[in-house]
Scaffold this active site. Structure first.
Site, PDB file in Angstrom:
ATOM      1  N   ASP A   1     -22.759   6.546  70.623  1.00  0.00           N
ATOM      2  CA  ASP A   1     -23.396   5.740  71.653  1.00  0.00           C
ATOM      3  C   ASP A   1     -23.222   4.277  71.224  1.00  0.00           C
ATOM      4  O   ASP A   1     -22.846   4.008  70.071  1.00  0.00           O
ATOM      5  CB  ASP A   1     -24.880   6.122  71.732  1.00  0.00           C
ATOM      6  CG  ASP A   1     -25.680   5.184  72.603  1.00  0.00           C
ATOM      7  OD1 ASP A   1     -25.297   4.973  73.765  1.00  0.00           O
ATOM      8  OD2 ASP A   1     -26.695   4.646  72.115  1.00  0.00           O
TER       9      ASP A   1
ATOM     10  N   ASP B   1     -25.344   0.959  72.653  1.00  0.00           N
ATOM     11  CA  ASP B   1     -26.587   0.173  72.588  1.00  0.00           C
ATOM     12  C   ASP B   1     -27.651   0.912  71.790  1.00  0.00           C
ATOM     13  O   ASP B   1     -28.005   2.052  72.103  1.00  0.00           O
ATOM     14  CB  ASP B   1     -27.111  -0.110  74.000  1.00  0.00           C
ATOM     15  CG  ASP B   1     -26.214  -1.076  74.761  1.00  0.00           C
ATOM     16  OD1 ASP B   1     -25.858  -2.119  74.195  1.00  0.00           O
ATOM     17  OD2 ASP B   1     -25.858  -0.770  75.917  1.00  0.00           O
TER      18      ASP B   1
END
Length: 217
Positions: free
Chosen positions: A8, A10
């Protein structure tokens, strides 16, 4: 053995949540929306367009369209990343370790596609990633598994041979729905959240990534 690790972005590679909060508050407040902290907590795991629709439902505005407002938020976030974006603890070491092990590295994010090079270049880690996918190009964002399945397909690795690295429950659910092994790296504030117990592994930071996390089920 795990053949690919998909990150991922953020909250996993960069502590960008404060930047998103600042950008949302700046943009939507300028449109007359009362952006309270309680309501803002609801948008943390949404796509950008999803967050813009949320704020419009709270307080419809006149002028810019929802998509234009979302684009303004992205532009603001990009500026903030360039100004003060830093990699989270262990990111550089983990990526270097995986590269040395010849493990394929991918990215699967709910963030807009145009922010991906901004973040990766700001952190000087773009060269590690073979594939980068955004939920912007999918029918549904996380917790739908779509973006993870796309990343695995582009890496030519079966989902069950992928390890997904996530900081959020929403992302964890997406990776599990894609039938991937999961490594949760929650923020200190969420580390003891019961929902992270469903992850195959959990670390306080990526400095703890070792070969044990690369062993399949």
């Amino acid at each position: 053995m795990i053949e690919a690790v998909i990150f991922d972005m953020d909250g996993t590679l960069i502590d960008s949540e404060p930047m998103w909060q600042q950008a949302e508050k700046q943009v939507f407040t300028s449109l007359g929306v009362d952006v309270t902290d309680d309501l803002a907590a609801n948008t943390a795991s949404m796509t950008t367009i999803g967050a813009a629709k949320f704020w419009y439902q709270q307080s419809p505005w006149h002028g810019p369209s929802i998509s234009q407002a979302a684009d303004n938020v992205v532009s603001c976030v990009a500026e903030l990343i360039l100004q003060k974006g830093k990699a989270l603890s262990g990111v550089h070491d983990a990526l270097a370790y995986l590269s040395e092990k010849q493990i394929k590295i991918g990215l699967a994010t709910n963030a807009p596609e145009r922010l991906i090079p901004v973040v990766l270049n700001a952190l000087n880690i773009a060269h590690y990633f073979s594939v980068c996918c955004s939920s912007e190009d999918e029918l549904s964002g996380k917790p739908s598994p779509d973006v993870y399945l796309s990343a695995a397909a582009r890496l030519s690795v079966a989902p069950e041979k992928c390890l997904a690295v996530e900081d959020s429950v929403t992302g964890l659910l997406a990776a599990k729905a894609a039938n991937m092994r999961t490594l949760a790296v929650p923020s200190s504030a969420q580390f003891n959240c019961d929902q992270f117990a469903q992850a195959d592994f959990k670390l306080a930071s990526l400095t703890g990534l070792t070969s044990q996390h690369l062993i399949g089920a």
